[in-house]
Design a protein around this motif. Structure first.
Motif, short mmCIF file in Angstrom:
data_model
loop_
_atom_site.label_atom_id
_atom_site.label_comp_id
_atom_site.label_asym_id
_atom_site.label_seq_id
_atom_site.Cartn_x
_atom_site.Cartn_y
_atom_site.Cartn_z
N SER A 1 -5.04 9.23 -11.40
CA SER A 1 -4.82 8.64 -10.08
C SER A 1 -5.67 7.40 -9.89
O SER A 1 -5.20 6.37 -9.38
CB SER A 1 -5.14 9.67 -8.99
OG SER A 1 -4.27 10.77 -9.05
N ALA A 2 -6.94 7.48 -10.30
CA ALA A 2 -7.82 6.32 -10.20
C ALA A 2 -7.33 5.17 -11.07
O ALA A 2 -7.36 4.00 -10.68
CB ALA A 2 -9.25 6.72 -10.59
N PRO B 1 0.82 -1.23 0.00
CA PRO B 1 0.00 0.00 0.00
C PRO B 1 0.84 1.27 0.00
O PRO B 1 0.52 2.24 -0.70
CB PRO B 1 -0.83 -0.13 1.29
CG PRO B 1 -0.91 -1.60 1.53
CD PRO B 1 0.42 -2.15 1.08
N PHE C 1 -2.45 -0.84 -9.90
CA PHE C 1 -1.72 -1.44 -8.78
C PHE C 1 -2.55 -2.51 -8.07
O PHE C 1 -2.00 -3.50 -7.57
CB PHE C 1 -1.28 -0.35 -7.79
CG PHE C 1 -0.07 0.41 -8.24
CD1 PHE C 1 1.17 -0.20 -8.31
CD2 PHE C 1 -0.17 1.74 -8.61
CE1 PHE C 1 2.29 0.48 -8.74
CE2 PHE C 1 0.95 2.44 -9.03
CZ PHE C 1 2.18 1.81 -9.10
N TRP C 2 -3.85 -2.32 -8.03
CA TRP C 2 -4.73 -3.34 -7.44
C TRP C 2 -4.67 -4.63 -8.27
O TRP C 2 -4.54 -5.72 -7.72
CB TRP C 2 -6.15 -2.80 -7.38
CG TRP C 2 -7.14 -3.77 -6.79
CD1 TRP C 2 -7.32 -4.05 -5.47
CD2 TRP C 2 -8.10 -4.57 -7.51
NE1 TRP C 2 -8.32 -4.99 -5.32
CE2 TRP C 2 -8.81 -5.32 -6.55
CE3 TRP C 2 -8.40 -4.71 -8.86
CZ2 TRP C 2 -9.82 -6.21 -6.91
CZ3 TRP C 2 -9.40 -5.60 -9.22
CH2 TRP C 2 -10.11 -6.33 -8.25
N VAL D 1 1.70 6.86 -6.95
CA VAL D 1 0.68 7.84 -7.35
C VAL D 1 1.16 9.26 -7.04
O VAL D 1 0.97 10.18 -7.85
CB VAL D 1 -0.66 7.55 -6.64
CG1 VAL D 1 -1.67 8.67 -6.91
CG2 VAL D 1 -1.24 6.21 -7.09
N LEU E 1 -5.14 -4.09 -1.92
CA LEU E 1 -4.53 -2.86 -1.39
C LEU E 1 -5.02 -2.63 0.04
O LEU E 1 -6.10 -3.05 0.39
CB LEU E 1 -4.88 -1.65 -2.27
CG LEU E 1 -4.25 -1.62 -3.66
CD1 LEU E 1 -4.74 -0.39 -4.41
CD2 LEU E 1 -2.73 -1.58 -3.59
N TYR F 1 -4.20 4.58 -12.02
CA TYR F 1 -2.99 4.01 -11.41
C TYR F 1 -3.35 3.10 -10.24
O TYR F 1 -2.77 2.02 -10.08
CB TYR F 1 -2.05 5.13 -10.95
CG TYR F 1 -1.11 5.62 -12.03
CD1 TYR F 1 0.25 5.63 -11.83
CD2 TYR F 1 -1.59 6.08 -13.25
CE1 TYR F 1 1.13 6.10 -12.82
CE2 TYR F 1 -0.74 6.54 -14.24
CZ TYR F 1 0.61 6.54 -14.01
OH TYR F 1 1.47 6.98 -15.00
N ARG F 2 -4.28 3.53 -9.41
CA ARG F 2 -4.67 2.70 -8.26
C ARG F 2 -5.32 1.39 -8.73
O ARG F 2 -5.09 0.33 -8.14
CB ARG F 2 -5.62 3.47 -7.34
CG ARG F 2 -4.92 4.63 -6.64
CD ARG F 2 -5.76 5.25 -5.54
NE ARG F 2 -5.04 6.37 -4.95
CZ ARG F 2 -4.11 6.27 -4.03
NH1 ARG F 2 -3.76 5.07 -3.58
NH2 ARG F 2 -3.51 7.34 -3.53
N LEU F 3 -6.09 1.46 -9.79
CA LEU F 3 -6.67 0.25 -10.36
C LEU F 3 -5.58 -0.67 -10.89
O LEU F 3 -5.61 -1.89 -10.67
CB LEU F 3 -7.64 0.61 -11.49
CG LEU F 3 -8.25 -0.57 -12.27
CD1 LEU F 3 -9.05 -1.48 -11.35
CD2 LEU F 3 -9.10 -0.06 -13.44
N SER G 1 2.43 1.69 -3.55
CA SER G 1 1.47 2.15 -4.56
C SER G 1 1.11 3.62 -4.33
O SER G 1 0.97 4.39 -5.29
CB SER G 1 0.22 1.28 -4.56
OG SER G 1 -0.39 1.26 -3.28
N SER G 2 0.97 4.02 -3.06
CA SER G 2 0.68 5.43 -2.77
C SER G 2 1.83 6.33 -3.20
O SER G 2 1.61 7.42 -3.75
CB SER G 2 0.41 5.61 -1.28
OG SER G 2 -0.77 4.93 -0.90
#
Length: 227
Positions: free
Chosen positions: A202-203, A149, A209-210, A156, A227, A205-207, A152-153
């Motif tokens: 950002s959304a 986590p 990484f998930w 971003v 995550l 990238y988070r997807l 990944s943060s």
């Protein structure tokens, strides 16, 4: 006081925003990948290396974490140019972002590595695993899973911080916005559009990484908590 919003410029300028966003993605994906590699190697050196190596890596981390990213970018772009090594704005941006990402990743991965008990390495030796197999399967993957986590943060945050590279004329999203607003004189609307695009990135990238966590970590795949 009243203000009339006018987004009509998007009909003509949207290809420029797409090109800027695409360059932002390219710069940051390369920087995140290389920065993670640099940070992981440095973390291994800081945890398992000798005293001199640990001090060198520690100095690198403290230097980067205690100076502004903008200054680091200027040193790479203008400093290397003064020494006779002329690099494009995009290459300079990637180098600076990799160095920056590497320092923060070093500390994140170091925390993960230190959470792995040395008895697990001893158990790997008893099972006949080679040193490389033990490092990858017993140390790196579990350590990365524990700090994923934070990793990944940080990635971003690096993508958002890449907007600073507009100061050396890297034609990413923020630089594109600066050009569009100087051409249209609709600063408020232009930066609203840019903010929405950054939110979307950002959304995305988070997807990404998930999904990557589901591929890399079997336990998270079973639990559905990537995550």
């Amino acid at each position: 006081m009243s203000y009339d919003f006018d987004f009509s410029f998007l009909a003509e300028k949207w290809p420029a925003f797409v090109a800027g966003a695409w360059l932002t993605v390219q710069l940051t994906v390369v920087s995140i990948a290389l920065g993670f590699a640099v940070g992981t190697i440095c973390a291994l050196c800081r945890v398992y290396g000798g005293a001199v190596l640990r001090r060198l890596v520690g100095g690198y981390v403290e230097l980067i974490r205690n100076t502004p990213l903008l200054v680091q970018i200027f040193i790479v772009y203008f400093g290397l140019s003064s020494l006779g090594l002329k690099l494009s704005a995009e290459v300079s941006a990637v180098i600076a972002l990799v160095v920056n990402m590497g320092a923060y990743t070093t500390e994140i991965m170091r925390a993960g590595l230190q959470s792995i008990q040395r008895t697990q390495l001893e158990a790997a030796d008893c099972l006949g695993l080679t040193r490389l197999q033990a490092i990858i399967h017993v140390v790196l993957l579990p350590a990365m899973e524990r700090v994923y986590p934070a990793l990944s943060s940080q990635a971003v945050l690096l993508m958002l911080a890449s907007s600073i590279t507009s100061q050396i004329s890297a034609e990413e999203l923020t630089a594109t916005a600066n050009l569009v607003q100087s051409d249209t004189y609709r600063s408020f609307e232009v930066y609203i559009v840019v903010a929405v695009v950054y939110l979307a990135l950002s959304a995305l990238y988070r997807l990404a990484f998930w999904l990557l966590a589901l591929v890399l970590f079997e336990r998270k795949r079973r639990l559905g908590t990537a995550l």
